[in-house]
Design a protein around this motif. Structure first.
Motif: not given
Length: 324
Positions: A86-97, A26-40
């Motif tokens: 999706q239970e990502h290790d990190l979720i990114i929000g891109l942009g002030f909006s 389980n410790n060797k499972q690949e990590q994952s990241i999710g991202i929400l892109l900005s408006d455009t």
């Protein structure tokens, strides 16, 4: 009995070994990241594409998986909800909006780690990254003032918000550092995704005599760059190296190194399982912003030296940039 006992002990050993290997697997499972892109979304040749490059590099070099969402309809909360599932290790929000939706989601899911780019959050489970856009824009202003023949420049904003105002303030002060009497036409497009509108504003400024245009307007600004090329005047791109948007016009770009920042965060997550600081502010000193290669209108060695000296003075604090 001895044979049977030995056989039973062997089975127990295999069973115990098998059980103990599960956590390691389980410790060797690949990590994952999710991202929400900005408006455009993707394809802006700027902000979103830069962040996406950082994730692609993290995938290729670190083996980190990633998924992304776009929300052209403005349903940021819905997009974040999908990424949380999706239970990502990190979720990114891109942009002030997206900040309001990100923080609302973060409060609902306190165990989920989030990263906000271009905004600052005080929530414990949100890491924030901002850039000193004004520092890089100061250098663009210097290039513009060294390049213009009319002493008239144009600036196009995507919105009237603090993060975009930093571009304007830096650009203006950099231009006037070279030539205090220079004139700058400014207009707010109130839009980051309309290339036709960007071209319309650019042409208006060009008619007033502006022969160097700068924007902080995403895809709207891409239209301005192309209009500059059609009118045979110079321009500067933003966030990414936008030379290829208008190769006969773009002298340089204010590069905001979102790709490097995203990759560095992913690397920290991969190597340590955590992110070391709650807030990162990246400027010239941290190599978070800078100039793309200067093309089209080459500067003299003296002019290049002046830009290098100004860079050092900004880093040392000898050149203060007022962003208020």
């Amino acid at each position: 009995m001895n044979n049977k006992l030995g056989y039973i002990l062997l089975l127990l050993t295999i069973f115990i070994t098998g059980c103990s290997s599960s956590p390691q697997e389980n410790n060797k499972q690949e990590q994952s990241i999710g991202i929400l892109l900005s408006d455009t979304g993707l394809g802006d040749d700027s902000f979103n594409d830069s962040a996406f490059r950082g994730l692609e590099k993290a995938r290729d070099e670190l083996g980190i998986l990633f998924d992304y969402r776009e929300a052209p309809d403005g349903d940021f909360e819905g997009a974040f909800a999908e990424l949380v599932k999706q239970e990502h290790d990190l979720i990114i929000g891109l942009g002030f909006s997206v900040q309001e939706a990100l923080e609302k989601t973060a409060k609902t899911h306190p165990k989920q780690r989030f990263l906000l780019i271009d905004g600052v959050s005080e929530l414990d489970n949100v890491t924030s990254i901002t850039f000193k856009d004004h520092e890089g824009s100061f250098l663009v202003g210097m290039v513009a003032a060294m390049t213009t023949k009319t002493n008239k420049l144009g600036y196009i904003a995507g919105d009237d918000v603090p993060v975009i105002k930093r571009f304007e303030k830096g650009f203006e002060q950099g231009a006037k550092y070279v030539n205090p009497s220079i004139t700058i036409f400014k207009e707010n497009a109130n839009n980051f995704g309309d290339a036709k509108l960007g071209a319309k504003i650019a042409n208006k400024q060009i008619k007033k005599g502006a022969d160097f245009l700068y924007h902080a307007a995403g895809f709207t600004g891409a239209g301005a760059l192309q209009a500059a090329q059609q009118a045979n005047v110079y321009a500067a791109g933003v966030d990414s190296d936008q030379y290829f948007v208008a190769e006969k016009a773009v002298v340089t770009s204010m590069v905001k190194k979102i790709d490097n920042a995203v990759f560095d965060i992913a690397k920290s997550l991969k190597e340590t399982g955590k992110i070391s600081k709650p807030i990162y502010e990246l400027g010239l000193k941290e190599d978070g912003v800078g100039l793309a290669p200067i093309r089209v209108a080459p500067l003299t060695s003296e002019e290049k030296k002046k830009i290098e000296e100004a860079t050092e003075k900004i880093i040392s604090g000898d050149i203060p940039i007022n962003i208020q």
